[in-house]
Scaffold this motif. Structure first.
Motif, mmCIF file in Angstrom:
data_model
loop_
_atom_site.group_PDB
_atom_site.id
_atom_site.type_symbol
_atom_site.label_atom_id
_atom_site.label_comp_id
_atom_site.label_asym_id
_atom_site.label_seq_id
_atom_site.Cartn_x
_atom_site.Cartn_y
_atom_site.Cartn_z
ATOM 1 N N PRO A 23 -0.482 6.414 -2.888
ATOM 2 C CA PRO A 23 -1.601 5.012 -2.326
ATOM 3 C C PRO A 23 -1.907 3.662 -2.628
ATOM 4 O O PRO A 23 -1.934 3.825 -4.099
ATOM 5 N N GLY A 24 -2.062 2.929 -2.457
ATOM 6 C CA GLY A 24 -2.006 1.617 -2.633
ATOM 7 C C GLY A 24 -0.717 0.254 -2.719
ATOM 8 O O GLY A 24 -0.740 -0.930 -3.270
ATOM 9 N N ALA A 25 0.522 1.375 -2.352
ATOM 10 C CA ALA A 25 1.777 0.182 -3.061
ATOM 11 C C ALA A 25 2.234 -0.895 -2.106
ATOM 12 O O ALA A 25 2.951 -1.452 -2.322
ATOM 13 N N GLY A 26 1.349 -0.415 -0.912
ATOM 14 C CA GLY A 26 1.764 -1.842 -0.010
ATOM 15 C C GLY A 26 2.556 -0.580 1.582
ATOM 16 O O GLY A 26 3.116 -1.458 2.335
ATOM 17 N N LYS A 27 3.062 0.436 2.131
ATOM 18 C CA LYS A 27 3.557 0.959 3.095
ATOM 19 C C LYS A 27 2.285 0.238 4.266
ATOM 20 O O LYS A 27 3.947 -0.079 5.285
ATOM 21 N N GLY A 28 1.428 0.190 4.716
ATOM 22 C CA GLY A 28 0.713 -0.544 5.389
ATOM 23 C C GLY A 28 1.191 -1.596 5.778
ATOM 24 O O GLY A 28 1.458 -1.936 7.112
ATOM 25 N N THR A 29 0.777 -2.461 4.643
ATOM 26 C CA THR A 29 0.916 -3.938 4.938
ATOM 27 C C THR A 29 2.713 -4.089 5.088
ATOM 28 O O THR A 29 2.425 -5.068 5.646
ATOM 29 N N GLN A 30 3.644 -3.589 4.443
ATOM 30 C CA GLN A 30 5.195 -4.011 4.398
ATOM 31 C C GLN A 30 4.860 -3.271 6.402
ATOM 32 O O GLN A 30 6.197 -3.742 6.676
ATOM 33 N N GLU A 33 -6.503 -1.564 -8.966
ATOM 34 C CA GLU A 33 -7.060 -2.619 -8.634
ATOM 35 C C GLU A 33 -6.509 -3.555 -7.418
ATOM 36 O O GLU A 33 -7.781 -3.307 -6.597
ATOM 37 N N ARG A 34 -5.812 -2.733 -6.759
ATOM 38 C CA ARG A 34 -5.345 -2.950 -5.328
ATOM 39 C C ARG A 34 -6.608 -2.241 -3.654
ATOM 40 O O ARG A 34 -6.650 -2.965 -3.340
ATOM 41 N N LEU A 35 -7.056 -0.992 -4.147
ATOM 42 C CA LEU A 35 -7.387 -0.117 -3.894
ATOM 43 C C LEU A 35 -8.423 -0.609 -3.646
ATOM 44 O O LEU A 35 -9.626 -0.528 -2.924
ATOM 45 N N ASP A 75 -10.379 -3.431 -4.410
ATOM 46 C CA ASP A 75 -10.318 -4.693 -3.611
ATOM 47 C C ASP A 75 -10.192 -4.769 -2.585
ATOM 48 O O ASP A 75 -9.819 -6.191 -1.194
ATOM 49 N N ARG A 76 -9.268 -3.285 -1.713
ATOM 50 C CA ARG A 76 -8.820 -3.530 -0.204
ATOM 51 C C ARG A 76 -9.827 -3.609 1.361
ATOM 52 O O ARG A 76 -10.261 -2.668 1.017
ATOM 53 N N TRP A 77 -9.210 -4.351 2.128
ATOM 54 C CA TRP A 77 -10.358 -4.514 2.952
ATOM 55 C C TRP A 77 -9.558 -4.213 4.804
ATOM 56 O O TRP A 77 -7.736 -4.894 4.363
ATOM 57 N N LEU A 118 -4.718 -5.846 6.741
ATOM 58 C CA LEU A 118 -5.378 -5.419 5.659
ATOM 59 C C LEU A 118 -5.532 -6.577 5.153
ATOM 60 O O LEU A 118 -4.794 -7.023 5.308
ATOM 61 N N TYR A 119 -6.311 -6.589 4.485
ATOM 62 C CA TYR A 119 -6.806 -7.481 3.461
ATOM 63 C C TYR A 119 -6.980 -7.300 1.678
ATOM 64 O O TYR A 119 -6.848 -6.592 1.774
ATOM 65 N N HIS A 120 -6.254 -8.263 1.289
ATOM 66 C CA HIS A 120 -6.931 -8.294 -0.383
ATOM 67 C C HIS A 120 -7.581 -8.906 -0.942
ATOM 68 O O HIS A 120 -7.301 -10.286 -0.767
ATOM 69 N N LEU A 162 -8.084 -10.672 -4.051
ATOM 70 C CA LEU A 162 -7.207 -11.690 -4.504
ATOM 71 C C LEU A 162 -6.004 -11.935 -4.017
ATOM 72 O O LEU A 162 -5.291 -12.762 -3.637
ATOM 73 N N PHE A 163 -5.204 -10.884 -4.085
ATOM 74 C CA PHE A 163 -3.810 -11.351 -3.149
ATOM 75 C C PHE A 163 -2.967 -11.724 -2.318
ATOM 76 O O PHE A 163 -2.472 -11.242 -1.430
ATOM 77 N N SER A 164 -4.128 -10.900 -0.855
ATOM 78 C CA SER A 164 -4.091 -11.305 0.089
ATOM 79 C C SER A 164 -5.240 -11.231 1.275
ATOM 80 O O SER A 164 -5.557 -10.950 2.118
ATOM 81 N N ASP A 177 5.941 -3.969 -6.797
ATOM 82 C CA ASP A 177 5.253 -5.179 -7.895
ATOM 83 C C ASP A 177 5.692 -6.075 -8.309
ATOM 84 O O ASP A 177 5.668 -7.024 -9.179
ATOM 85 N N GLN A 178 5.905 -6.909 -6.651
ATOM 86 C CA GLN A 178 6.099 -8.440 -6.601
ATOM 87 C C GLN A 178 5.104 -9.055 -5.303
ATOM 88 O O GLN A 178 4.763 -7.854 -4.078
ATOM 89 N N PRO A 179 5.165 -10.037 -5.389
ATOM 90 C CA PRO A 179 4.838 -10.978 -4.049
ATOM 91 C C PRO A 179 4.872 -10.083 -2.655
ATOM 92 O O PRO A 179 6.042 -9.586 -2.530
HETATM 93 P P1 ADP Z 1 -0.694 1.374 1.507
HETATM 94 O O1 ADP Z 1 -0.834 1.680 2.649
HETATM 95 O O2 ADP Z 1 0.608 1.803 0.417
HETATM 96 O O3 ADP Z 1 -2.351 2.496 0.603
HETATM 97 P P2 ADP Z 1 -1.538 -0.892 1.575
HETATM 98 O O4 ADP Z 1 -0.645 -2.024 2.479
HETATM 99 O O5 ADP Z 1 -3.148 -0.507 2.579
HETATM 100 O O6 ADP Z 1 -1.166 0.282 0.989
HETATM 101 O O7 ADP Z 1 -2.308 -2.040 0.449
HETATM 102 C C1 ADP Z 1 -3.440 -1.923 -0.543
HETATM 103 C C2 ADP Z 1 -3.707 -2.739 -0.858
HETATM 104 O O8 ADP Z 1 -2.839 -4.114 -2.404
HETATM 105 C C3 ADP Z 1 -4.412 -3.254 0.522
HETATM 106 O O9 ADP Z 1 -5.333 -4.628 -0.461
HETATM 107 C C4 ADP Z 1 -3.429 -5.059 0.630
HETATM 108 O O10 ADP Z 1 -3.538 -6.114 1.037
HETATM 109 C C5 ADP Z 1 -2.809 -5.347 -0.790
HETATM 110 N N1 ADP Z 1 -1.426 -4.940 -1.606
HETATM 111 C C6 ADP Z 1 -0.449 -5.024 -0.527
HETATM 112 N N2 ADP Z 1 0.918 -5.159 -1.136
HETATM 113 C C7 ADP Z 1 0.936 -5.963 -2.040
HETATM 114 C C8 ADP Z 1 1.522 -6.620 -3.227
HETATM 115 N N3 ADP Z 1 3.453 -6.888 -3.295
HETATM 116 N N4 ADP Z 1 0.886 -7.572 -4.005
HETATM 117 C C9 ADP Z 1 -0.519 -7.511 -4.102
HETATM 118 N N5 ADP Z 1 -1.123 -6.980 -2.991
HETATM 119 C C10 ADP Z 1 -0.444 -5.564 -2.110
#
Ligand code: ADP
Ligand code: ADP
Length: 228
Positions: A20-27, A133-135, A137-139, A147-149, A151-153, A209-211
């Protein structure tokens, strides 16, 4: 099988693995833009059921609130039904499913029934402390799911979706104590899938763990490099 300019096109099934939080949805949202495959996220399907107050949604919610997995029988039936729809004949991007060995076996059976199979399993890897940390502040946008963060997005305007002006919200299960349980559940029940797909030769590890754009580039290369 579909045909493109006279040539049959192999369907492409991609399983996005990662905690959870790895960025699956974002990617997945970005990968879709150039692959034009349906994005099937089991968590989103459950949340959609809950919004519509179906029996399945209410049953799943009790597990989701605790950060536990929804039982396999319910989950498998829901995803296999989704995969049987016509938009999945050319392939699909699966996000958050399978999460157990039983689900992986059920997925293979469902695809094999129609002569289909998984082509590639990118596993997005990120250290646990970064995930928390990512989860926290996930919005998300309730309208388009963007998906937003903080600090990061971040969105252009705090609390407001860039796409449609939707009022951003946080998921109930992104509370720190629930996140810790979800991570424990990932390591216990889902991480055995890493070995499972490595043995089949279809797992590709991606450094998450990269942009965001760099993760996307690695992911596109992994998906393109596999003919399945
Ligand atoms: P998952 O679907 O794996 O649970 P999300 O895509 O929802 O993960 O990402 C979790 C949070 O981390 C979101 O707030 C997203 O904006 C942020 N995030 C995703 N990828 C990155 C990244 N490479 N670097 C920093 N923050 C990220
Ligand atoms: P994340 O963004 O953290 O990866 P998801 O949105 O994929 O989370 O999942 C949220 C919750 O939905 C999970 O904690 C679990 O309770 C339930 N869930 C989603 N997919 C599955 C699955 N394949 N098997 C069982 N439970 C699931």
């Amino acid at each position: 099988m579909e045909e493109k300019q006279g040539k049959p096109v192999e369907p492409k099934y991609v399983v996005l693995l990662g905690p959870p939080g790895a960025g699956k949805g974002t990617q997945a949202a970005r990968l879709r833009e150039n692959m034009d495959l349906p994005h099937i996220a089991s968590g989103d399907l459950f949340r959609e059921h809950l919004k519509n107050k179906t029996d399945l949604g209410l049953k799943a919610n009790a597990f989701m609130e605790r950060g536990e997995l929804v039982p396999d029988d319910v989950t498998i039936a829901m995803v296999v039904d989704r995969l049987s729809r016509p938009d999945c004949v050319r392939g699909a991007l699966l996000d958050g499913f399978p999460r157990t060995i039983a689900q992986a076996e059920a997925l293979d059976r469902a695809l094999a029934g129609d002569g289909r199979k998984i082509g590639v399993v990118p596993c997005i890897t990120v250290p646990d402390e970064v995930l928390v940390e990512r989860l926290s502040d996930r919005w998300l946008c309730p309208i388009c799911g963007e998906l937003y963060h903080v600090l990061f997005s971040p969105p252009r305007q705090p609390g407001v979706c860039d796409n449609d002006g939707g009022e951003l919200y946080q998921r109930d299960d992104d509370k720190p104590e629930t996140v810790r349980n979800r991570l424990a559940v990932y390591w216990e029940q889902t991480s055995p899938l890493i070995d499972h797909y490595t043995r089949r030769g279809i797992l590709v590890e991606i450094n998450g763990d990269q942009p965001i754009d760099m993760v996307q580039a690695d992911l596109r290369a992994a998906v393109a490099g596999n003919p399945g």
